[in-house]
Design a protein around this motif. Structure first.
Motif, PDB file in Angstrom:
ATOM      1  N   VAL A 197       4.315  -8.730  -0.338  1.00 44.79           N
ATOM      2  CA  VAL A 197       2.992  -8.175  -0.044  1.00 44.79           C
ATOM      3  C   VAL A 197       2.384  -8.842   1.192  1.00 44.79           C
ATOM      4  O   VAL A 197       1.827  -8.176   2.073  1.00 44.79           O
ATOM      5  CB  VAL A 197       2.061  -8.331  -1.263  1.00 44.79           C
ATOM      6  CG1 VAL A 197       0.608  -8.038  -0.881  1.00 44.79           C
ATOM      7  CG2 VAL A 197       2.504  -7.399  -2.389  1.00 44.79           C
ATOM      8  N   ALA A 198       2.499 -10.171   1.273  1.00 46.06           N
ATOM      9  CA  ALA A 198       1.960 -10.900   2.425  1.00 46.06           C
ATOM     10  C   ALA A 198       2.612 -10.445   3.717  1.00 46.06           C
ATOM     11  O   ALA A 198       1.943 -10.296   4.753  1.00 46.06           O
ATOM     12  CB  ALA A 198       2.132 -12.402   2.221  1.00 46.06           C
ATOM     13  N   GLU A 199       3.909 -10.201   3.678  1.00 45.27           N
ATOM     14  CA  GLU A 199       4.624  -9.747   4.864  1.00 45.27           C
ATOM     15  C   GLU A 199       4.154  -8.351   5.280  1.00 45.27           C
ATOM     16  O   GLU A 199       3.967  -8.069   6.473  1.00 45.27           O
ATOM     17  CB  GLU A 199       6.129  -9.746   4.591  1.00 45.27           C
ATOM     18  CG  GLU A 199       6.993  -9.322   5.778  1.00 45.27           C
ATOM     19  CD  GLU A 199       6.893 -10.257   6.965  1.00 45.27           C
ATOM     20  OE1 GLU A 199       7.128  -9.787   8.102  1.00 45.27           O
ATOM     21  OE2 GLU A 199       6.579 -11.452   6.767  1.00 45.27           O
ATOM     22  N   LEU A 200       3.956  -7.479   4.303  1.00 45.57           N
ATOM     23  CA  LEU A 200       3.468  -6.128   4.609  1.00 45.57           C
ATOM     24  C   LEU A 200       2.094  -6.158   5.248  1.00 45.57           C
ATOM     25  O   LEU A 200       1.828  -5.446   6.227  1.00 45.57           O
ATOM     26  CB  LEU A 200       3.445  -5.287   3.331  1.00 45.57           C
ATOM     27  CG  LEU A 200       4.786  -4.799   2.802  1.00 45.57           C
ATOM     28  CD1 LEU A 200       4.619  -4.229   1.395  1.00 45.57           C
ATOM     29  CD2 LEU A 200       5.385  -3.749   3.727  1.00 45.57           C
ATOM     30  N   LEU A 201       1.211  -7.015   4.735  1.00 44.60           N
ATOM     31  CA  LEU A 201      -0.149  -7.094   5.278  1.00 44.60           C
ATOM     32  C   LEU A 201      -0.150  -7.769   6.643  1.00 44.60           C
ATOM     33  O   LEU A 201      -0.932  -7.400   7.526  1.00 44.60           O
ATOM     34  CB  LEU A 201      -1.070  -7.821   4.305  1.00 44.60           C
ATOM     35  CG  LEU A 201      -1.483  -7.016   3.084  1.00 44.60           C
ATOM     36  CD1 LEU A 201      -2.301  -7.848   2.121  1.00 44.60           C
ATOM     37  CD2 LEU A 201      -2.276  -5.792   3.504  1.00 44.60           C
ATOM     38  N   ALA A 202       0.688  -8.767   6.814  1.00 48.74           N
ATOM     39  CA  ALA A 202       0.768  -9.432   8.124  1.00 48.74           C
ATOM     40  C   ALA A 202       1.254  -8.460   9.195  1.00 48.74           C
ATOM     41  O   ALA A 202       0.789  -8.482  10.334  1.00 48.74           O
ATOM     42  CB  ALA A 202       1.700 -10.644   8.039  1.00 48.74           C
ATOM     43  N   THR A 203       2.178  -7.590   8.803  1.00 48.64           N
ATOM     44  CA  THR A 203       2.703  -6.589   9.740  1.00 48.64           C
ATOM     45  C   THR A 203       1.630  -5.562  10.101  1.00 48.64           C
ATOM     46  O   THR A 203       1.572  -5.077  11.234  1.00 48.64           O
ATOM     47  CB  THR A 203       3.917  -5.865   9.116  1.00 48.64           C
ATOM     48  OG1 THR A 203       4.901  -6.836   8.760  1.00 48.64           O
ATOM     49  CG2 THR A 203       4.538  -4.871  10.089  1.00 48.64           C
ATOM     50  N   ALA A 204       0.757  -5.275   9.117  1.00 45.22           N
ATOM     51  CA  ALA A 204      -0.289  -4.283   9.353  1.00 45.22           C
ATOM     52  C   ALA A 204      -1.462  -4.838  10.141  1.00 45.22           C
ATOM     53  O   ALA A 204      -2.294  -4.078  10.641  1.00 45.22           O
ATOM     54  CB  ALA A 204      -0.777  -3.730   7.999  1.00 45.22           C
ATOM     55  N   ALA A 205      -1.569  -6.164  10.241  1.00 42.48           N
ATOM     56  CA  ALA A 205      -2.735  -6.789  10.881  1.00 42.48           C
ATOM     57  C   ALA A 205      -2.774  -6.486  12.372  1.00 42.48           C
ATOM     58  O   ALA A 205      -1.747  -6.376  13.030  1.00 42.48           O
ATOM     59  CB  ALA A 205      -2.675  -8.293  10.657  1.00 42.48           C
TER      60      ALA A 205
END
Length: 409
Positions: free
Chosen positions: A401-409
């Motif tokens: 989840v953290a990786e997905l959100l970091a990518t979306a930032a």
């Protein structure tokens, strides 16, 4: 980035930790205290190499006995609930060799990622949670059961799982507390790398350190609904409406365990998650040499797990499809006590058993739901449906989840 995590069980807290580590502003919402749901009294085993889903082809042979025997660890109470029936049909459809093998492969990879994340967190934060790495024995009472377990072991071997089949005598050598029970053991699968810890202590420790680092906790707050807005052509959540007011964020993570299905319904989509009710007792050990196990033990016939957490022994089991029913029938606790007396009769005085029940959020395949959902608002991510492997998989799905959100930032 401002992220709101719905849920303060081990999955939600691991998610909050992973997000905070990446510098995000995090708010955690829950109607109870951290770890008060399915996390608090769970089996305490971290079963990184033993993740075979409940949905397996072998379930068809076991089903009559599991459903009809009064001593069965599985209980089904049919209800006027289309969600229960639909989940049950989806579960039976997943009970085939191909789906089971694919799910096992995915779960093993996720478990390896989770082990790395959890142990890195423990090393960095030094949370006192009675962590141990003493290995795990899965006991079988018949040669047929052991043979099936050997086949599963060989299936998992190419995916990095290090296990071995051992005899009854070797079981007693590995765990002396099993010496008297040796005549009842046909053999076991031994995994020397398996671990155990007090999940509630991990939850409480995470909340304390996260709060000190600026993570906001809104506890005692029920989720009532969501405020929506349109950004471009995408429908997005602007705030979660709770019993203590609206909480705004840019991204939202749904980590409410078995309650995730009801929340998803309010947003117009369905999640195939149903509560598998489980039970546990927690016993103070007597301290007598060789009386209580140090190694994690699973009794495959009874479907009961034993895990040592400090000077206590956690005994857990059962899987009931009975809806959200938090009652604790005395016969279920008696069954766990009987299992403990059979395997480890001198481990405790049995005067205080601290009975507990929790709703494990299960998907039909046993694989958790992580990431975005095609029917959900664009800024909602899922991290739910871990079943009985919530503690084992929490830090793996949190990293995803953290990786997905970091990518979306």
């Amino acid at each position: 980035m401002q992220v709101c995590v719905l849920g303060a069980g081990i999955v939600g807290l691991a998610t909050a930790y992973a997000l905070a580590q990446r510098g995000m502003q995090v708010t955690v919402i829950d109607q109870a205290q951290p770890g008060a749901g399915a996390s608090g009294g769970n089996g305490a085993q971290l079963s990184y190499s033993y993740v075979q889903p409940l949905a397996d082809a072998s379930i068809w042979r076991q089903l009559p006995k599991l459903l009809l025997s009064p001593r069965s660890p599985l209980k089904l109470r049919p209800q006027w609930d289309t969600h229960q029936w639909r989940w049950g049909i989806e579960f039976l459809q997943a009970c085939n060799q191909s789906t089971s093998e694919h799910s096992t492969q995915r779960l093993l990879a996720l478990a390896a990622l989770s082990r790395h994340g959890f142990e890195a967190m423990l090393q960095a934060e030094q949370i006192d949670c009675d962590f141990s790495r003493t290995g795990k024995l899965v006991l079988y009472d018949t040669a047929a059961g052991l043979d099936a377990a050997r086949r599963q072991m060989e299936l998992q071997r190419p995916w990095g799982s290090t296990q071995e089949a051992v005899s009854a005598q070797q079981c007693a050598d590995i765990e002396p507390a099993l010496a008297h029970y040796q005549p009842h053991i046909a053999g076991a699968i031994y995994t020397p790398s398996e671990c155990a810890a007090d999940c509630l202590a991990v939850c409480q420790g995470l909340q304390k350190l996260l709060a000190a680092r600026g993570v906001r906790f809104v506890l005692g707050a029920r989720v009532l609904g969501f405020a929506h807005g349109l950004v471009g052509t995408a429908q997005r959540i602007t705030a979660v409406r709770t019993s203590v007011g609206d909480i705004e964020a840019q991204q939202f993570v749904l980590a409410l365990g078995s309650a995730s299905h009801a929340v998803a319904q309010t947003l117009g989509f369905r999640l195939p998650i149903y509560p598998l009710k489980g039970y546990s007792i927690t016993l103070d050990t007597t301290g007598a040499p060789g009386a209580a196990p140090r190694v994690n033990v699973t009794d495959a016939a009874r479907k009961v797990v034993f895990a040592r957490i400090g000077q206590r022994l956690r005994v857990a089991g059962m899987a009931e499809l009975v809806g959200h029913d938090d009652r604790i029938p005395p016969e279920r606790i008696h069954s766990l006590r009987e299992a403990t007396q059979a395997l480890f009769p001198g481990c405790t005085t049995f005067t205080e058993m601290h009975p507990w029940t929790g709703m494990r959020p299960a998907t039909p395949t046993g694989v958790p739901l992580v990431g975005r959902h095609p029917g959900a608002p664009a800024n909602l991510l899922l991290n739910t449906g871990h079943g009985a492997l919530g503690f084992t998989l929490a830090f793996g799905t949190a990293a995803q989840v953290a990786e997905l959100l970091a990518t979306a930032a």
